[in-house]
Design a protein around this motif. Structure first.
Motif, short mmCIF file in Angstrom:
data_model
loop_
_atom_site.label_atom_id
_atom_site.label_comp_id
_atom_site.label_asym_id
_atom_site.label_seq_id
_atom_site.Cartn_x
_atom_site.Cartn_y
_atom_site.Cartn_z
N GLY A 65 109.27 30.67 21.31
CA GLY A 65 108.61 31.91 20.76
C GLY A 65 107.54 32.53 21.54
O GLY A 65 106.77 31.80 21.80
N ILE A 66 107.61 33.94 21.50
CA ILE A 66 106.31 34.58 22.14
C ILE A 66 106.06 35.98 21.03
O ILE A 66 106.94 36.65 20.86
N ILE A 67 105.06 35.84 20.56
CA ILE A 67 104.75 36.65 19.41
C ILE A 67 103.36 37.43 19.85
O ILE A 67 102.61 36.94 20.48
N LEU A 68 103.28 38.43 19.21
CA LEU A 68 102.20 39.35 19.61
C LEU A 68 101.64 40.30 18.57
O LEU A 68 102.49 40.71 17.70
N CYS A 69 100.62 40.51 18.44
CA CYS A 69 99.76 41.40 17.23
C CYS A 69 98.42 42.03 18.06
O CYS A 69 98.39 41.73 19.30
N GLY A 70 97.94 42.59 17.53
CA GLY A 70 96.44 43.37 18.03
C GLY A 70 95.76 42.11 18.53
O GLY A 70 95.32 42.18 19.87
N THR A 71 95.46 41.18 18.09
CA THR A 71 94.74 39.96 18.52
C THR A 71 95.23 39.00 18.75
O THR A 71 94.75 37.95 19.47
N GLY A 72 96.62 38.51 18.11
CA GLY A 72 97.16 37.30 18.26
C GLY A 72 96.91 36.49 17.35
O GLY A 72 97.67 35.51 17.06
N GLN A 73 96.02 36.50 16.53
CA GLN A 73 95.43 35.58 15.60
C GLN A 73 96.38 35.47 14.32
O GLN A 73 96.92 34.69 13.93
N GLY A 74 96.66 36.68 13.71
CA GLY A 74 97.10 36.92 12.49
C GLY A 74 98.65 36.46 12.55
O GLY A 74 99.17 35.71 11.75
N ILE A 75 99.38 36.93 13.55
CA ILE A 75 100.93 36.46 13.90
C ILE A 75 101.11 35.11 13.96
O ILE A 75 101.91 34.48 13.70
N MET A 76 99.92 34.55 14.79
CA MET A 76 100.01 32.97 15.03
C MET A 76 99.98 32.21 13.78
O MET A 76 100.60 31.13 13.54
N MET A 77 98.92 32.76 13.02
CA MET A 77 98.48 31.99 11.69
C MET A 77 100.10 32.00 10.93
O MET A 77 100.16 30.99 10.38
N ALA A 78 100.72 33.24 10.71
CA ALA A 78 101.91 33.15 9.90
C ALA A 78 102.93 32.20 10.51
O ALA A 78 103.60 31.55 9.88
N ALA A 79 103.05 32.22 11.87
CA ALA A 79 103.98 31.55 12.45
C ALA A 79 103.93 29.84 12.17
O ALA A 79 104.81 29.03 12.09
N ASN A 80 102.59 29.42 12.21
CA ASN A 80 102.07 28.05 12.21
C ASN A 80 102.52 27.48 10.76
O ASN A 80 102.52 26.50 10.14
N LYS A 81 102.68 28.57 9.96
CA LYS A 81 103.05 28.12 8.55
C LYS A 81 104.58 27.66 8.28
O LYS A 81 105.03 26.98 7.35
N VAL A 82 105.30 27.94 9.41
CA VAL A 82 106.89 27.25 9.26
C VAL A 82 106.69 25.90 9.95
O VAL A 82 106.29 25.77 10.76
N LYS A 83 107.45 25.10 9.10
CA LYS A 83 107.42 23.77 9.61
C LYS A 83 108.15 23.36 10.80
O LYS A 83 109.15 24.23 11.32
N GLY A 84 107.59 22.89 11.76
CA GLY A 84 107.90 22.43 13.10
C GLY A 84 107.42 23.16 14.09
O GLY A 84 107.74 23.04 15.29
N ILE A 85 106.66 24.31 13.72
CA ILE A 85 106.12 25.23 14.76
C ILE A 85 104.63 24.82 15.24
O ILE A 85 103.81 24.67 14.24
N ARG A 86 104.44 24.81 16.43
CA ARG A 86 103.06 24.60 16.91
C ARG A 86 103.01 25.78 18.10
O ARG A 86 103.39 25.79 19.08
N CYS A 87 102.00 26.84 17.33
CA CYS A 87 101.65 28.31 18.10
C CYS A 87 100.15 28.34 18.41
O CYS A 87 99.43 27.99 17.47
N GLY A 88 99.90 28.69 19.64
CA GLY A 88 98.43 28.83 19.99
C GLY A 88 98.41 30.44 20.37
O GLY A 88 99.42 30.72 21.15
N VAL A 89 97.36 30.81 20.22
CA VAL A 89 96.87 32.25 20.55
C VAL A 89 96.22 31.97 22.02
O VAL A 89 95.11 31.09 22.13
N CYS A 90 96.72 32.69 23.08
CA CYS A 90 95.76 32.25 24.31
C CYS A 90 95.59 33.67 25.05
O CYS A 90 96.43 34.79 25.00
N ALA A 91 94.38 33.79 25.86
CA ALA A 91 94.08 34.93 26.24
C ALA A 91 93.62 34.64 27.83
O ALA A 91 93.00 35.30 28.62
N ASP A 92 94.15 33.10 28.24
CA ASP A 92 93.63 32.91 29.61
C ASP A 92 95.08 31.93 30.04
O ASP A 92 95.65 31.38 29.03
#
Length: 149
Positions: A65-92
């Protein structure tokens, strides 16, 4: 069709143009893009978009999955609440490669107000072309997974 070549994309209103550019890039690379929106620029809530994409990855319907919002932070936090998800926000690209190689991340988050389109496309490429290295990293990923219980 298996999930092995399926990537779900989602964003909030702030990231629609960047999400669409990523979709075009991925389609050209023979990924099956599952773009779950939104499609209109009205303000929307990033948690619901992060969760929806994460559920498709967690269910096995999509490999990544690739998710986006203004900073990438908030949407990443929400995704990581789903069991089995390991999501990181990256700017590099280095971080994008490392979250796959060392953390076996199955989702990537990008801030549309943080990085430009060219860099975002490079970040996506780095994430999708890296492989999990296993070994000592597998032990650590298992430790992260155990936190979900």
């Amino acid at each position: 069709m298996t999930a092995s070549n399926r990537v779900v994309l989602s964003s909030d209103h702030a990231a629609i143009p960047l999400r669409l550019a990523i979709a075009v890039r991925l389609a050209r690379q023979d990924w099956v893009v599952v773009d779950i929106g939104p499609t209109t620029p009205e303000s929307t809530h990033y948690p619901k978009h992060g969760e929806a994409a994460a559920r498709l990855v967690a269910s096995g319907d999509c490999r990544f999955g690739i998710i986006l919002c203004g900073t990438g932070q908030g949407i990443m936090m929400a995704a990581n609440k789903v069991k089995g998800i390991r999501c990181g926000v990256c700017a590099d690209t280095f971080s994008a490669r490392m979250i796959r190689q060392h953390n076996d991340a199955n989702m990537l988050s990008i801030g549309a107000r943080v990085v430009g389109e060219g860099l975002a496309l490079d970040i996506v490429d780095a994430f999708l072309t890296a492989d999990f290295e296993g070994g000592r990293h597998a032990t650590r990923v298992d430790m992260i997974t155990a936190l979900e219980e």
